[in-house]
Scaffold this active site. Structure first.
Site, short mmCIF file in Angstrom:
data_model
loop_
_atom_site.label_atom_id
_atom_site.label_comp_id
_atom_site.label_asym_id
_atom_site.label_seq_id
_atom_site.Cartn_x
_atom_site.Cartn_y
_atom_site.Cartn_z
N HIS A 46 -117.35 -4.14 -20.61
CA HIS A 46 -116.76 -4.15 -21.95
C HIS A 46 -117.76 -3.66 -23.01
O HIS A 46 -118.95 -3.91 -22.92
CB HIS A 46 -116.19 -5.52 -22.31
CG HIS A 46 -117.17 -6.65 -22.39
ND1 HIS A 46 -117.88 -6.95 -23.53
CD2 HIS A 46 -117.55 -7.58 -21.48
CE1 HIS A 46 -118.64 -8.02 -23.32
NE2 HIS A 46 -118.46 -8.41 -22.08
N ASP B 214 -117.40 -4.25 -26.42
CA ASP B 214 -117.59 -5.11 -27.60
C ASP B 214 -118.69 -6.14 -27.38
O ASP B 214 -119.03 -6.49 -26.24
CB ASP B 214 -116.26 -5.80 -27.97
CG ASP B 214 -115.66 -6.63 -26.85
OD1 ASP B 214 -115.70 -6.18 -25.69
OD2 ASP B 214 -115.17 -7.74 -27.13
N GLU C 149 -113.05 -7.65 -25.22
CA GLU C 149 -113.19 -8.67 -24.17
C GLU C 149 -113.53 -10.03 -24.78
O GLU C 149 -113.11 -11.06 -24.28
CB GLU C 149 -114.28 -8.26 -23.18
CG GLU C 149 -114.31 -9.10 -21.91
CD GLU C 149 -115.11 -10.38 -22.02
OE1 GLU C 149 -114.86 -11.32 -21.25
OE2 GLU C 149 -116.00 -10.47 -22.91
#
Ligand code: ZN
Length: 409
Positions: free
Chosen positions: A95, A97, A162
């Site tokens: 992910h 983020d 996420e």
């Protein structure tokens, strides 16, 4: 020199480049709008350029609309690196983020200007989840540089969102696109342990409950004129500890091997000492082994509430703060688990251990969709902390483990 040795040497030659990539990604804080940031769009640009420069194919950006993000969307990237055989794909999902840095005073430096010290890179996101992201990308760059083909196609999935619920991340990807097949290996390198032996394949159900106890407020000197809600709630808490016995099965796949039922958050009741509180609120965090249903746990809790209500003449209401029934576990015999075990053995000389954990991971979303996914990475678990770091050797090792899997038959 065999193919794998060549790849390993090539990965080692990328060490400085991988550190630079970490620093660059870290400088683009991909904090979700829900946590006060602008999302992953800028970070995604850097990653897209990398994929284009390194012969990845079928590059797709799935944009989940998000009006709170300056870009107006949250990017999710899918890309394929062609192998010899396309009958299955080995997917690595990471992910983009990151969580906010939290209290800045707790950091020894700027969380978004990553720095290197004694074999570690420090900065927000360097371990969660950039370590494995950079490792997987450079493992494939090594194949390209050596002109060696992976045995099967390798798919890269770089998702948004996420940390704040996956709605604009993998959930969106699974809705909008169907690139995953039953025979594929799905690796989510977003959980692990310090020696790289934990292969996460199962999780407990999560049940967070809010208990509100209503009694009757009174002066502290005349308790008989009121009903002490805090006292009744405390007896309820004691009663709730019996859940440990009622749902007392052990399962050695899990760590800890039991279901857990812990009172956690407490809301303030009265501000002064000399008032009998008429209302009390506390919460419980339960992690339940998948052999029990959330409904049967709630039924028992309901009986305990009835008992306390009668005994103390209070009214107790129960609210679900979070409920996430466990996904069906990935089998310890699943090909993705076996592939990870072989690679961990080769790189670290250790036996990988299929494990269940108490927290939810994104792999559960795959499991719910009936794909066998496993989480693995070698991490110190500094995710979300101040001075989050990535051990450079772990990043290099993750890359070699992935490369080993890409070469397995
Ligand atoms: Zn993560």
């Amino acid at each position: 020199m065999d193919k794998f040795e060549k790849i390993v040497n090539r990965i080692d030659s990328f060490r400085d480049e991988m550190i630079d990539m970490q620093i660059r990604l870290c400088s683009l804080p991909a904090i979700s709008p829900a946590s006060g940031g602008e999302g992953e769009a800028k970070k995604a640009e850097v990653l897209l350029n990398f994929l284009k420069e390194n012969q990845f194919e079928n590059i797709q950006v799935l944009k989940a609309p998000d009006l709170e993000a300056p870009a107006g969307y949250r990017p999710n990237i899918l890309a394929l690196y062609k192998g010899k055989n396309s009958t299955k794909t080995i997917w690595i999902m990471t992910h983009m983020d990151v969580v906010p840095p939290g209290e800045l005073a707790l950091w020894d430096g700027d969380p978004f200007k990553a720095w290197v010290e004694e074999g570690k890179i420090y900065g927000r996101g360097v371990e969660d989840n950039q370590q494995a992201m950079v490792a997987s990308l450079y493992a494939l760059k090594a194949f390209q540089a050596e002109g060696i083909e992976p045995n099967y196609d390798v798919g890269i999935v770089l998702v948004a969102d996420e940390e704040t619920g996956n709605g604009k991340g993998i959930d969106f990807v699974l809705q909008k696109s169907a690139p995953f097949r039953k025979q594929d290996l799905i690796i989510v390198p977003d959980a692990g342990n310090e020696d790289g032996t934990m292969i996460e394949i199962a999780e407990k159900s999560i049940l967070w409950l809010k208990f509100k106890t209503i009694g009757k407020q009174a002066h502290g000197s005349t308790p008989e004129k009121g009903i002490n809600s805090f006292k009744a709630a405390s007896f309820l808490i004691t009663e709730l500890t019996k859940l440990y016995h009622i749902f007392g099965d052990k399962d050695s796949l899990f760590d800890p091997p039991v279901s857990t039922f812990e009172p956690t958050k407490k809301e303030p009741n009265v501000p002064n000492v000399n008032t009998i509180p008429g209302e009390d609120i506390f919460y419980m965090d339960s992690r339940v082994l998948p052999r029990y249903t959330i409904e049967e746990v709630k039924e028992k809790i309901g009986e305990m509430i009835d008992k306390i209500e009668k005994e103390f003449k209070v009214k107790i209401t129960l609210e679900e703060d979070q409920k996430a029934p466990a996904a069906p576990p990935t089998s310890p015999e699943a090909p993705v688990v076996q592939a990870l075990k072989r690679a961990v053995k080769e790189i670290y000389g250790k036996e990988g251990k299929p494990t269940g954990i108490g927290g939810g991971t994104v792999a559960a979303l795959f499991r719910k969709a009936n794909f066998e996914a496993a989480c693995w990475s070698k991490v110190d678990d500094t995710a979300h902390q101040a001075n989050e770091y990535c051990i450079i050797e772990n990043m290099m090792g993750d890359a070699k483990v992935f490369a080993h899997i890409f070469l397995q038959e």
